[in-house]
Design an enzyme around this catalytic site. Structure first.
Site, mmCIF file in Angstrom:
data_model
loop_
_atom_site.group_PDB
_atom_site.id
_atom_site.type_symbol
_atom_site.label_atom_id
_atom_site.label_comp_id
_atom_site.label_asym_id
_atom_site.label_seq_id
_atom_site.Cartn_x
_atom_site.Cartn_y
_atom_site.Cartn_z
ATOM 1 N N ILE A 132 4.803 4.181 -13.176
ATOM 2 C CA ILE A 132 3.517 4.879 -13.183
ATOM 3 C C ILE A 132 3.697 6.305 -12.636
ATOM 4 O O ILE A 132 3.101 7.256 -13.148
ATOM 5 C CB ILE A 132 2.477 4.073 -12.378
ATOM 6 C CG1 ILE A 132 2.153 2.769 -13.130
ATOM 7 C CG2 ILE A 132 1.210 4.902 -12.141
ATOM 8 C CD1 ILE A 132 1.253 1.804 -12.370
ATOM 9 N N TYR A 180 -0.246 -12.908 -7.211
ATOM 10 C CA TYR A 180 -0.181 -11.559 -6.640
ATOM 11 C C TYR A 180 -0.098 -11.651 -5.114
ATOM 12 O O TYR A 180 0.458 -10.774 -4.447
ATOM 13 C CB TYR A 180 -1.394 -10.743 -7.093
ATOM 14 C CG TYR A 180 -1.210 -9.251 -6.985
ATOM 15 C CD1 TYR A 180 -0.272 -8.579 -7.764
ATOM 16 C CD2 TYR A 180 -1.967 -8.503 -6.088
ATOM 17 C CE1 TYR A 180 -0.109 -7.208 -7.658
ATOM 18 C CE2 TYR A 180 -1.815 -7.127 -5.978
ATOM 19 C CZ TYR A 180 -0.886 -6.492 -6.763
ATOM 20 O OH TYR A 180 -0.719 -5.120 -6.651
ATOM 21 N N LYS A 184 -2.289 -4.489 -0.580
ATOM 22 C CA LYS A 184 -3.126 -3.488 -1.271
ATOM 23 C C LYS A 184 -4.482 -3.344 -0.574
ATOM 24 O O LYS A 184 -5.061 -2.252 -0.552
ATOM 25 C CB LYS A 184 -3.317 -3.857 -2.743
ATOM 26 C CG LYS A 184 -2.055 -3.762 -3.595
ATOM 27 C CD LYS A 184 -1.451 -2.373 -3.602
ATOM 28 C CE LYS A 184 -0.379 -2.213 -4.662
ATOM 29 N NZ LYS A 184 0.418 -0.987 -4.497
ATOM 30 N N GLN A 187 14.168 6.019 -4.436
ATOM 31 C CA GLN A 187 14.495 5.067 -3.373
ATOM 32 C C GLN A 187 15.926 5.158 -2.854
ATOM 33 O O GLN A 187 16.160 4.972 -1.674
ATOM 34 C CB GLN A 187 14.213 3.637 -3.841
ATOM 35 C CG GLN A 187 14.271 2.625 -2.716
ATOM 36 C CD GLN A 187 13.912 1.237 -3.180
ATOM 37 O OE1 GLN A 187 13.520 1.046 -4.337
ATOM 38 N NE2 GLN A 187 14.061 0.264 -2.325
HETATM 39 P P1 NAD Z 1 7.995 0.796 -10.333
HETATM 40 O O1 NAD Z 1 8.907 -0.343 -9.999
HETATM 41 O O2 NAD Z 1 8.385 1.696 -11.430
HETATM 42 O O3 NAD Z 1 7.679 1.664 -9.028
HETATM 43 C C1 NAD Z 1 7.738 1.143 -7.721
HETATM 44 C C2 NAD Z 1 8.514 2.153 -6.915
HETATM 45 O O4 NAD Z 1 8.533 1.761 -5.523
HETATM 46 C C3 NAD Z 1 9.965 2.281 -7.371
HETATM 47 O O5 NAD Z 1 10.255 3.624 -7.682
HETATM 48 C C4 NAD Z 1 10.746 1.834 -6.142
HETATM 49 O O6 NAD Z 1 11.988 2.506 -6.020
HETATM 50 C C5 NAD Z 1 9.785 2.215 -5.032
HETATM 51 N N1 NAD Z 1 10.110 1.580 -3.748
HETATM 52 C C6 NAD Z 1 10.118 0.260 -3.438
HETATM 53 N N2 NAD Z 1 10.554 0.082 -2.162
HETATM 54 C C7 NAD Z 1 10.799 1.333 -1.660
HETATM 55 C C8 NAD Z 1 11.273 1.817 -0.418
HETATM 56 N N3 NAD Z 1 11.611 1.001 0.594
HETATM 57 N N4 NAD Z 1 11.404 3.172 -0.260
HETATM 58 C C9 NAD Z 1 11.098 4.033 -1.266
HETATM 59 N N5 NAD Z 1 10.654 3.621 -2.473
HETATM 60 C C10 NAD Z 1 10.515 2.299 -2.663
HETATM 61 O O7 NAD Z 1 6.589 0.065 -10.660
HETATM 62 P P2 NAD Z 1 5.131 0.670 -10.835
HETATM 63 O O8 NAD Z 1 4.353 -0.423 -11.472
HETATM 64 O O9 NAD Z 1 5.192 2.013 -11.423
HETATM 65 O O10 NAD Z 1 4.612 0.747 -9.322
HETATM 66 C C11 NAD Z 1 4.090 1.924 -8.741
HETATM 67 C C12 NAD Z 1 2.848 1.612 -7.927
HETATM 68 O O11 NAD Z 1 1.812 1.209 -8.810
HETATM 69 C C13 NAD Z 1 3.011 0.483 -6.917
HETATM 70 O O12 NAD Z 1 2.262 0.796 -5.757
HETATM 71 C C14 NAD Z 1 2.371 -0.687 -7.647
HETATM 72 O O13 NAD Z 1 1.940 -1.702 -6.759
HETATM 73 C C15 NAD Z 1 1.215 0.029 -8.294
HETATM 74 N N6 NAD Z 1 0.532 -0.663 -9.382
HETATM 75 C C16 NAD Z 1 1.225 -1.182 -10.415
HETATM 76 C C17 NAD Z 1 0.560 -1.845 -11.439
HETATM 77 C C18 NAD Z 1 1.315 -2.467 -12.579
HETATM 78 O O14 NAD Z 1 0.757 -3.326 -13.267
HETATM 79 N N7 NAD Z 1 2.542 -2.066 -12.862
HETATM 80 C C19 NAD Z 1 -0.845 -1.953 -11.407
HETATM 81 C C20 NAD Z 1 -1.548 -1.393 -10.331
HETATM 82 C C21 NAD Z 1 -0.843 -0.751 -9.318
#
Ligand code: NAD
Length: 271
Positions: free
Chosen positions: A29, A165, A172, A49
């Site tokens: 995202i 979840y 969250k 990360q």
């Molecule tokens: P993604 O896996 O691409 O991104 C998650 C990121 O968190 C990764 O870049 C990862 O490296 C980073 N991360 C995890 N642990 C870390 C740490 N200790 N230090 C630094 N970085 C760290 O997946 P995404 O879906 O793009 O997630 C991004 C955000 O969106 C998250 O907060 C997720 O909960 C939220 N989100 C996702 C969805 C979905 O359906 N994919 C829906 C709503 C919200």
């Protein structure tokens, strides 16, 4: 996401400098949001990360002109210190931050919440997914003498029970509450703080949730619009909140989920 530049181009972010945290690959995202911000003229730094992600993140960053890329683990104070020192050297001040980071162990994201949640798993998920935003807000606000805008990413599992979840829903909920408290503290400095509650999208993080693909299918089936949440829609909301268009909006959780969150019952089709 196929093409970083299918998003509207313009000047809404021209002259603004920001930090984007959480690009892991082209499905992230954070990447969708960064692409939209770049198309509107933003100058950005990325944190990622760790070294193992650099191979994937660097070509993406370079494709939109991002040259400041810093490894940062949000659980490691020394790495966060170094990241923000590097950002200060590169940019001096910041106008915006995108926090798009979450993690819970797979064991915390399946089955019975009450049976499977461990102290270690609870604290780890809260640390990475909720506390990190408080820490980032503190560090970033010191670089925002002219005001600014921060966003984080959340999901409906904070407000309602979404099977599997589990621990992430609790984290969250903490993130959303933290958003309001931070918004109150930083408001007098002209810094706005909001969260985007996105519908389920196919990313690395979703793959860690038991039955994650089912979350996408159910999100579509039960949404008002009967469609998937689009990256363009999430990125567009981020653009609104991070640009001057979002003036006067703070402490808000904005749902971008094709109307999934407000349904009380599936439709009467087939009933
Ligand atoms: P993604 O896996 O691409 O991104 C998650 C990121 O968190 C990764 O870049 C990862 O490296 C980073 N991360 C995890 N642990 C870390 C740490 N200790 N230090 C630094 N970085 C760290 O997946 P995404 O879906 O793009 O997630 C991004 C955000 O969106 C998250 O907060 C997720 O909960 C939220 N989100 C996702 C969805 C979905 O359906 N994919 C829906 C709503 C919200």
């Amino acid at each position: 996401m196929d093409d970083a530049f299918t998003m509207p181009k313009g000047d809404l972010m021209r002259g603004k400098r920001g930090l984007v945290m959480g690009v892991a690959n082209h499905n992230s995202i954070a990447w969708g949001i960064a692409s939209q911000l770049a198309a509107q003229g933003a100058e950005m730094a990325f944190t990622y990360q760790g070294e193992s992600l650099e191979r994937r993140v660097r070509p993406l960053a370079e494709s939109i002109g991002v040259t400041t890329m810093i490894p940062a683990d949000v659980t490691d104070d020394a790495s966060m210190d170094l990241a923000f020192e590097t950002i200060e050297k590169a940019f001096g001040t910041l106008d915006f931050v995108v926090h798009s980071i979450a993690f819970a162990d797979k064991d915390q994201l399946r089955g019975s919440f009450v049976e499977n949640t461990t102290r270690e798993g609870f604290l780890q998920a809260m640390n990475i997914s909720a506390f990190s935003f408080v820490d980032v807000a503190k560090r970033a606000s010191r670089l925002m003498p002219n005001g600014g805008s921060l966003i984080s990413m959340t999901y409906l599992g904070s407000e309602r029970v979404i099977p599997n979840y589990n621990m992430m829903g609790v984290a969250k909920a903490a993130l959303e509450a933290a958003t309001r408290y931070i918004a109150r503290d930083l408001g007098p400095s002209g810094i706005r703080v909001n969260a985007i509650s996105a519908g389920a999208m196919r990313t690395l993080s979703l793959a860690g949730i038991s039955g994650g693909r089912g979350m996408i299918a159910q999100g579509r089936a039960f949404s008002a619009m009967k469609e998937d949440t689009s990256m363009e829609g999430v990125a567009g909301c981020a653009l609104w909140l991070l640009s001057d268009l979002g003036r006067s909006t703070t402490g808000e959780v904005v749902h971008v989920d094709a109307g999934f969150h407000m349904m009380g019952m599936p439709g009467d089709e087939g009933a």
